[in-house]
Design a protein around this motif. Sequence first.
Motif, PDB file in Angstrom:
ATOM      1  N   HIS A  52       0.835  -1.196   0.000  1.00 54.27           N
ATOM      2  CA  HIS A  52       0.000   0.000   0.000  1.00 54.27           C
ATOM      3  C   HIS A  52       0.877   1.256   0.000  1.00 54.27           C
ATOM      4  O   HIS A  52       0.664   2.179  -0.779  1.00 54.27           O
ATOM      5  CB  HIS A  52      -0.907  -0.030   1.239  1.00 54.27           C
ATOM      6  CG  HIS A  52      -1.871   1.103   1.311  1.00 54.27           C
ATOM      7  ND1 HIS A  52      -2.577   1.403   2.441  1.00 54.27           N
ATOM      8  CD2 HIS A  52      -2.234   2.014   0.390  1.00 54.27           C
ATOM      9  CE1 HIS A  52      -3.342   2.458   2.213  1.00 54.27           C
ATOM     10  NE2 HIS A  52      -3.160   2.847   0.975  1.00 54.27           N
ATOM     11  N   MET A 109       2.633   1.818  -3.271  1.00 60.30           N
ATOM     12  CA  MET A 109       1.700   2.196  -4.334  1.00 60.30           C
ATOM     13  C   MET A 109       1.364   3.676  -4.280  1.00 60.30           C
ATOM     14  O   MET A 109       1.097   4.278  -5.315  1.00 60.30           O
ATOM     15  CB  MET A 109       0.418   1.364  -4.251  1.00 60.30           C
ATOM     16  CG  MET A 109       0.566  -0.005  -4.892  1.00 60.30           C
ATOM     17  SD  MET A 109      -1.001  -0.794  -5.178  1.00 60.30           S
ATOM     18  CE  MET A 109      -1.474  -1.233  -3.530  1.00 60.30           C
ATOM     19  N   ILE A 110       1.319   4.249  -3.081  1.00 60.91           N
ATOM     20  CA  ILE A 110       1.010   5.681  -3.058  1.00 60.91           C
ATOM     21  C   ILE A 110       2.270   6.542  -3.031  1.00 60.91           C
ATOM     22  O   ILE A 110       2.252   7.667  -3.480  1.00 60.91           O
ATOM     23  CB  ILE A 110       0.051   6.067  -1.905  1.00 60.91           C
ATOM     24  CG1 ILE A 110       0.544   5.545  -0.567  1.00 60.91           C
ATOM     25  CG2 ILE A 110      -1.346   5.585  -2.163  1.00 60.91           C
ATOM     26  CD1 ILE A 110      -0.364   5.928   0.579  1.00 60.91           C
ATOM     27  N   GLU A 111       3.399   5.996  -2.561  1.00 68.15           N
ATOM     28  CA  GLU A 111       4.608   6.821  -2.528  1.00 68.15           C
ATOM     29  C   GLU A 111       5.401   6.725  -3.818  1.00 68.15           C
ATOM     30  O   GLU A 111       6.124   7.645  -4.177  1.00 68.15           O
ATOM     31  CB  GLU A 111       5.500   6.415  -1.340  1.00 68.15           C
ATOM     32  CG  GLU A 111       4.939   6.871  -0.022  1.00 68.15           C
ATOM     33  CD  GLU A 111       5.879   6.580   1.134  1.00 68.15           C
ATOM     34  OE1 GLU A 111       7.102   6.580   0.923  1.00 68.15           O
ATOM     35  OE2 GLU A 111       5.374   6.347   2.245  1.00 68.15           O
ATOM     36  N   LYS A 112       5.334   5.578  -4.488  1.00 66.02           N
ATOM     37  CA  LYS A 112       6.157   5.380  -5.686  1.00 66.02           C
ATOM     38  C   LYS A 112       5.287   5.001  -6.870  1.00 66.02           C
ATOM     39  O   LYS A 112       5.635   4.117  -7.656  1.00 66.02           O
ATOM     40  CB  LYS A 112       7.204   4.295  -5.422  1.00 66.02           C
ATOM     41  CG  LYS A 112       8.015   4.577  -4.168  1.00 66.02           C
ATOM     42  CD  LYS A 112       9.394   4.011  -4.235  1.00 66.02           C
ATOM     43  CE  LYS A 112      10.228   4.627  -3.128  1.00 66.02           C
ATOM     44  NZ  LYS A 112      11.489   3.954  -2.900  1.00 66.02           N
ATOM     45  N   THR A 113       4.141   5.669  -7.019  1.00 63.60           N
ATOM     46  CA  THR A 113       3.199   5.332  -8.083  1.00 63.60           C
ATOM     47  C   THR A 113       3.855   5.406  -9.462  1.00 63.60           C
ATOM     48  O   THR A 113       3.726   4.490 -10.276  1.00 63.60           O
ATOM     49  CB  THR A 113       1.996   6.291  -8.037  1.00 63.60           C
ATOM     50  OG1 THR A 113       1.621   6.475  -6.688  1.00 63.60           O
ATOM     51  CG2 THR A 113       0.842   5.732  -8.823  1.00 63.60           C
ATOM     52  N   ASN A 114       4.579   6.483  -9.723  1.00 62.83           N
ATOM     53  CA  ASN A 114       5.165   6.654 -11.059  1.00 62.83           C
ATOM     54  C   ASN A 114       6.205   5.589 -11.359  1.00 62.83           C
ATOM     55  O   ASN A 114       6.271   5.066 -12.470  1.00 62.83           O
ATOM     56  CB  ASN A 114       5.802   8.040 -11.168  1.00 62.83           C
ATOM     57  CG  ASN A 114       4.742   9.116 -11.211  1.00 62.83           C
ATOM     58  OD1 ASN A 114       3.700   8.930 -11.830  1.00 62.83           O
ATOM     59  ND2 ASN A 114       4.996  10.211 -10.517  1.00 62.83           N
ATOM     60  N   ALA A 143       4.443   2.400 -12.127  1.00 67.76           N
ATOM     61  CA  ALA A 143       3.810   2.467 -13.449  1.00 67.76           C
ATOM     62  C   ALA A 143       4.851   2.270 -14.545  1.00 67.76           C
ATOM     63  O   ALA A 143       4.593   1.590 -15.541  1.00 67.76           O
ATOM     64  CB  ALA A 143       3.100   3.801 -13.610  1.00 67.76           C
ATOM     65  N   ALA A 162      -4.724   4.393  -3.212  1.00 66.61           N
ATOM     66  CA  ALA A 162      -3.890   3.696  -4.195  1.00 66.61           C
ATOM     67  C   ALA A 162      -4.651   3.527  -5.505  1.00 66.61           C
ATOM     68  O   ALA A 162      -4.082   3.664  -6.595  1.00 66.61           O
ATOM     69  CB  ALA A 162      -3.457   2.342  -3.645  1.00 66.61           C
ATOM     70  N   ALA A 176      -4.600   6.739  -7.336  1.00 65.12           N
ATOM     71  CA  ALA A 176      -3.281   7.038  -7.881  1.00 65.12           C
ATOM     72  C   ALA A 176      -3.073   6.353  -9.230  1.00 65.12           C
ATOM     73  O   ALA A 176      -2.499   6.934 -10.143  1.00 65.12           O
ATOM     74  CB  ALA A 176      -2.200   6.607  -6.890  1.00 65.12           C
ATOM     75  N   PHE A 177      -3.563   5.124  -9.372  1.00 67.14           N
ATOM     76  CA  PHE A 177      -3.312   4.383 -10.610  1.00 67.14           C
ATOM     77  C   PHE A 177      -4.320   4.712 -11.704  1.00 67.14           C
ATOM     78  O   PHE A 177      -4.181   4.251 -12.832  1.00 67.14           O
ATOM     79  CB  PHE A 177      -3.275   2.882 -10.335  1.00 67.14           C
ATOM     80  CG  PHE A 177      -1.953   2.444  -9.810  1.00 67.14           C
ATOM     81  CD1 PHE A 177      -0.894   2.243 -10.670  1.00 67.14           C
ATOM     82  CD2 PHE A 177      -1.752   2.282  -8.460  1.00 67.14           C
ATOM     83  CE1 PHE A 177       0.349   1.876 -10.193  1.00 67.14           C
ATOM     84  CE2 PHE A 177      -0.516   1.914  -7.967  1.00 67.14           C
ATOM     85  CZ  PHE A 177       0.539   1.713  -8.831  1.00 67.14           C
ATOM     86  N   VAL A 192       3.168  -5.700  -7.084  1.00 67.59           N
ATOM     87  CA  VAL A 192       3.574  -4.311  -7.344  1.00 67.59           C
ATOM     88  C   VAL A 192       4.998  -4.051  -6.861  1.00 67.59           C
ATOM     89  O   VAL A 192       5.744  -3.296  -7.484  1.00 67.59           O
ATOM     90  CB  VAL A 192       2.598  -3.295  -6.704  1.00 67.59           C
ATOM     91  CG1 VAL A 192       1.325  -3.217  -7.500  1.00 67.59           C
ATOM     92  CG2 VAL A 192       2.310  -3.617  -5.269  1.00 67.59           C
TER      93      VAL A 192
END
Lengths: 342, 421
Positions: free
Chosen positions: B161, B164-169, B172, B198, B201-202, B250
Amino acid sequence: MKQLVVSTPPHLKTSRTTKHIMIDVCVALLPAAIMGVVLFGLNALYVVLLSVASAVLAEYIYALIANKVWKNVSYFGSFWKQFDFTSVVTGLLLAMVIPASVPLYYPVLGSIFAIVVVKMLFGGTGKNVVNPAIAGRIFLFISFAAMTAYPIAKDFGLISVIPPVENDVTTGATPLTGILAGSTVKFTQGMLLNWLFGFGMGGCIGEVCKIGLLLGYVYLVVRKVIKFWQPLLYIAVCGLMTVALNGFDFTYFLPSILTGGLLLGAIFMATDYVTSPKSDLGNVIYYVALGLITAGLRQATGIEVVSFAIMLMNLVVPLIDRFVPCVPFGTKREKKAKEAKA
Amino acid sequence: MKAIKAKYAFHGVHVPDKKALASGKPIENAPEQDVLNISLSQCLGKPSTPCVAVGDRVKQGQIIAEAGGFIGAKIHAPVSGTVKSVTGSIILENDKLYETDYLPPLENPTPDEIKQRVGAAGIVGMGGAGFPTFVKLNPQDKVDTLVLNGAECEPYLTCDHRIMIEKTNEIAEGIALLKKALGVENVFIGIEANKPDAIEAFEAFDFIQPVVLKKQYPVGSEKHLIYACTGRKVAPGKLPASAGCIVQNVATCLAIYEAVKFGKPLIERVLTVSGGAVKEAKNYLVKIGTPLSALLQDNLTEDAEKIVCGGPMTGVALKDLDKTVTKTTGGLVAMTVKETNVEQPTACLSCGKCADVCPMNLMPMNTEFYTDAGDYEMAAKKGGVMNCIECGACAYVCPARRPLVQSIRKAKAEIRKGGNK
């Protein structure tokens, strides 16, 4: 740091144990039991209390003898610690299917038979072959003629002024017996309400007040003790079978399900975990068969046979469990793929 | 792409997720260690073979052990320093200089280059099972769908979790690399409904289809994730590739991104330290080989009853804190007596609740019954034990506290033993 506990996963467990489930069943039985006492008077209360007390006591004394600790007074502590309330459920259920006017040693005898012979001798909780309460009722039913003399519940007259059954005896047949014997009961809306509340009905302590039973059903479903479709399937199949046996006369549908012990049996007795199949498919077979047998036997014998039908199907449950296959997730796809190839 | 709801449902159980303990804690660096103890079994398959000698000086990112077989992974030095021992595990003394020796970064890599790099960087599935990702990227069947596992259905754990929100880019871009390497058209990312931030973010990326998964355990199981996202069912005993799908965690995507973009091998991971018996729940970025005691020692309260490595539903209960962090360690959960509900098993009621919640539609009570009786053939036939994914949902829900997973493991072991004769 103290010694750590090592075990297999999962390390989380639900807080709902057997004990919680059994207490839920007791709570669900309360409305019908209280209404039974209201409708039949104090004798009904004595029957309920004696039945529960003797069931618990029978289990305790059996445990004392079986564990050879009868001289050990402190054993009660460990008994209470592992006491799972199944015998309370058995005692309460048994009281529900006894007429209120019976001598008070009946419930004691029935409870002792149910707990000692049917439950404990087969290995205790989870090992009994038939539902102990049902076996207790049948034991009393075939032993004593008084078990078929049903007192008439008090008619508070709040709902309807029409007397439900046109006969002049104070004890005798339940309305169901009348219907089965072919007496043409004129069905009215007022009667339906009387049937639901049990006012002026003849029957056992717990089975007359259908509203109380339905409240218990809702509670059990909400608490996820039983699945909502299980009693419904039984009741619907039984009602429809009765209709079919009487030349598709749909006036038989409601009387057949709202009289006698069908609701009590379907909601509380047939759904007993230990004596019903484990899988959903097995349960469908079980409840449909129960409905058919109940309707058929009722028609053939003219007496209330829900308890006999349930006991009969209890005995078939191990066979059903053996027959139902285990189909893992994803199997269907494989079969379809094979068919597509062929 | 706009998130969609998962259309397909399967059996499962609702487990209180207890994620609030750690989900708000940003990832922080774990305390620096003087000595790292790197286990040679970092993934499924054979243990790796050391390729350094005692006394060698290694740089951060240098290979210290080669894969032990086709299913296996390389291990790289998490820090620069001196090798102290190579028997059983590699013990590395940290010189705290952090001199790096990474692989060359790749610009615009071809699919084959990406696959090679994943193998060279020693990347394994970081969800818990630890299947070498290089092997997974070379499927036997034709694959057209990539499913990303951001479900994290295990209670307490929040490491996926957080990334996914801290390193979304970064994730991706890792997904884009995976998509290129596999040549797939559809990309789904399954995220459980309890992580709305999350999911949001995606939604920003137009080549990823976020799927909102029902809050249910075990929605993060490979087969069930595929079913929830695509409606395809993986047949019993088959790999997801047979249904045209590849599932990646992820965290693995993040590792792939870093391996391709910076040439950084898999030498550190994010893990959650949580539970009722820790003073403060944390999400750590931790070097492989860090002793577990360093992460927990000062943080434990007095009433720690059980410490679980991994999630509480499938993780391993630890005897002591001598083990070290591996590539697959997703969490450390210290639990109190109250949380574990440790009680003696009572008699089975045949209530069928275990079969109701089994995501594989098996009958755990039959397995247990026949295993206790020693009839393993019937346990396989009537309980379907060989298809069990050991998610633990049955034992979680059992009102009689039966040790169902234990029976299932015993039956599996006995049946496998019989099959090898």
